[in-house]
Enzyme design. Structure first.
Site, PDB file in Angstrom:
ATOM      1  N   GLY A   1      -7.580 -87.896  12.620  1.00 57.17           N
ATOM      2  CA  GLY A   1      -8.458 -88.490  11.619  1.00 57.17           C
ATOM      3  C   GLY A   1      -7.748 -88.535  10.281  1.00 57.17           C
ATOM      4  O   GLY A   1      -6.899 -87.692  10.000  1.00 57.17           O
TER       5      GLY A   1
ATOM      6  N   GLN B   1      -7.171 -89.445   1.268  1.00 54.99           N
ATOM      7  CA  GLN B   1      -5.945 -88.689   1.550  1.00 54.99           C
ATOM      8  C   GLN B   1      -4.677 -89.497   1.316  1.00 54.99           C
ATOM      9  O   GLN B   1      -3.578 -88.955   1.348  1.00 54.99           O
ATOM     10  CB  GLN B   1      -5.936 -88.206   3.008  1.00 54.99           C
ATOM     11  CG  GLN B   1      -6.855 -87.036   3.272  1.00 54.99           C
ATOM     12  CD  GLN B   1      -6.790 -86.623   4.725  1.00 54.99           C
ATOM     13  OE1 GLN B   1      -7.453 -87.209   5.565  1.00 54.99           O
ATOM     14  NE2 GLN B   1      -5.973 -85.631   5.036  1.00 54.99           N
TER      15      GLN B   1
ATOM     16  N   CYS C   1      -5.444 -80.003   8.896  1.00 53.58           N
ATOM     17  CA  CYS C   1      -5.634 -81.173   8.045  1.00 53.58           C
ATOM     18  C   CYS C   1      -4.256 -81.728   7.694  1.00 53.58           C
ATOM     19  O   CYS C   1      -3.351 -80.962   7.374  1.00 53.58           O
ATOM     20  CB  CYS C   1      -6.376 -80.768   6.771  1.00 53.58           C
ATOM     21  SG  CYS C   1      -6.599 -82.116   5.593  1.00 53.58           S
ATOM     22  N   LEU C   2      -4.097 -83.044   7.772  1.00 54.57           N
ATOM     23  CA  LEU C   2      -2.782 -83.638   7.512  1.00 54.57           C
ATOM     24  C   LEU C   2      -2.324 -83.416   6.078  1.00 54.57           C
ATOM     25  O   LEU C   2      -1.128 -83.511   5.795  1.00 54.57           O
ATOM     26  CB  LEU C   2      -2.806 -85.139   7.839  1.00 54.57           C
ATOM     27  CG  LEU C   2      -3.047 -85.479   9.313  1.00 54.57           C
ATOM     28  CD1 LEU C   2      -2.999 -86.979   9.534  1.00 54.57           C
ATOM     29  CD2 LEU C   2      -2.021 -84.780  10.206  1.00 54.57           C
TER      30      LEU C   2
ATOM     31  N   HIS D   1     -15.325 -83.284   8.841  1.00 57.33           N
ATOM     32  CA  HIS D   1     -14.108 -83.005   8.066  1.00 57.33           C
ATOM     33  C   HIS D   1     -13.745 -84.236   7.214  1.00 57.33           C
ATOM     34  O   HIS D   1     -13.458 -84.106   6.017  1.00 57.33           O
ATOM     35  CB  HIS D   1     -12.981 -82.637   9.040  1.00 57.33           C
ATOM     36  CG  HIS D   1     -11.668 -82.323   8.402  1.00 57.33           C
ATOM     37  ND1 HIS D   1     -11.102 -81.067   8.419  1.00 57.33           N
ATOM     38  CD2 HIS D   1     -10.800 -83.113   7.718  1.00 57.33           C
ATOM     39  CE1 HIS D   1      -9.940 -81.105   7.772  1.00 57.33           C
ATOM     40  NE2 HIS D   1      -9.728 -82.340   7.336  1.00 57.33           N
ATOM     41  N   GLU D   2     -13.759 -85.416   7.825  1.00 56.51           N
ATOM     42  CA  GLU D   2     -13.400 -86.635   7.082  1.00 56.51           C
ATOM     43  C   GLU D   2     -14.464 -86.988   6.045  1.00 56.51           C
ATOM     44  O   GLU D   2     -14.140 -87.466   4.955  1.00 56.51           O
ATOM     45  CB  GLU D   2     -13.177 -87.810   8.043  1.00 56.51           C
ATOM     46  CG  GLU D   2     -12.104 -87.602   9.114  1.00 56.51           C
ATOM     47  CD  GLU D   2     -10.795 -87.063   8.576  1.00 56.51           C
ATOM     48  OE1 GLU D   2     -10.446 -87.322   7.412  1.00 56.51           O
ATOM     49  OE2 GLU D   2     -10.105 -86.344   9.324  1.00 56.51           O
TER      50      GLU D   2
ATOM     51  N   HIS E   1     -13.727 -85.179   2.961  1.00 59.01           N
ATOM     52  CA  HIS E   1     -12.643 -85.806   2.191  1.00 59.01           C
ATOM     53  C   HIS E   1     -13.172 -86.914   1.286  1.00 59.01           C
ATOM     54  O   HIS E   1     -12.711 -87.079   0.157  1.00 59.01           O
ATOM     55  CB  HIS E   1     -11.597 -86.416   3.136  1.00 59.01           C
ATOM     56  CG  HIS E   1     -10.552 -85.452   3.612  1.00 59.01           C
ATOM     57  ND1 HIS E   1      -9.741 -84.741   2.743  1.00 59.01           N
ATOM     58  CD2 HIS E   1     -10.165 -85.094   4.857  1.00 59.01           C
ATOM     59  CE1 HIS E   1      -8.911 -83.976   3.448  1.00 59.01           C
ATOM     60  NE2 HIS E   1      -9.152 -84.167   4.730  1.00 59.01           N
TER      61      HIS E   1
HETATM   62 CO    CO Z   1      -8.233 -83.384   6.381  1.00 56.48          CO
END
Ligand code: CO
Length: 173
Positions: free
Chosen positions: A43, A48, A94-95, A136-137, A140
């Protein structure tokens, strides 16, 4: 376009509603999928990549869809959680936080309303991993990062790694 890393302050900037789905918009989401696969993520939120709009991309297979991997690319535009229930406590990554993983308590089931890439209003109900990824997204898009929701034990465990990322961002390493 690149994936911003903690503690980049742009990660805290909430996204604004998408007004129109243009070709430029779709080109940017395609680039987001590319970056997400390159980083082996499932995701990625627009916030981000320093693009402050309310949109995120998902593909639970974490690689381009094939007949074998069962992957499916989903673009969620102006998403809203309209129902949630249950509780789970699972480890997340998380990226924007390479090398950081920790447990987060979230709802186990969510109902999400969003517009797809063709502008069609869509409602999905998910539980387990996709439900966690959605929450989670969604965070963000509000400029909220998963470290703020981690259990105390996980916060303590990742503290030194966060310090490392902060030092890298400050150019001290
Ligand atoms: Co993340």
């Amino acid at each position: 376009m690149e994936i911003l890393l903690y503690p980049d302050p742009k990660l805290r900037v909430p996204g604004e509603d998408v007004k129109k789905i243009t070709n430029e918009f779709l080109a940017k989401t395609a680039e987001m999928f590319r970056l997400m696969y390159e980083a082996r993520g499932l995701g990625l939120a627009a916030t981000q990549v320093g693009w402050p709009v309310r949109a995120f991309v998902l593909n639970l297979a974490a690689e381009p869809p094939t007949d074998q991997n069962g992957g499916q690319e989903t673009i969620c535009i102006n998403p809203r959680i309209v129902g949630e229930s249950g509780r789970c406590n699972e480890e997340e990554g998380c990226l924007s936080f390479p090398g950081v993983r920790g447990n987060v308590v979230r709802s186990d089931k969510v109902k999400l309303e969003y517009y797809d890439e063709k502008g069609r209003s869509t409602v999905i109900e998910e539980s387990g991993l996709p439900a966690i990824a959605i929450q989670h997204e969604m965070d963000h898009l509000d400029g909220r990062l998963f470290i703020s929701r981690m259990t105390l034990a996980s916060k303590l465990k990742v503290a030194s790694k966060l310090k490392e990322l902060e030092a890298q961002f400050a150019g001290e390493v």
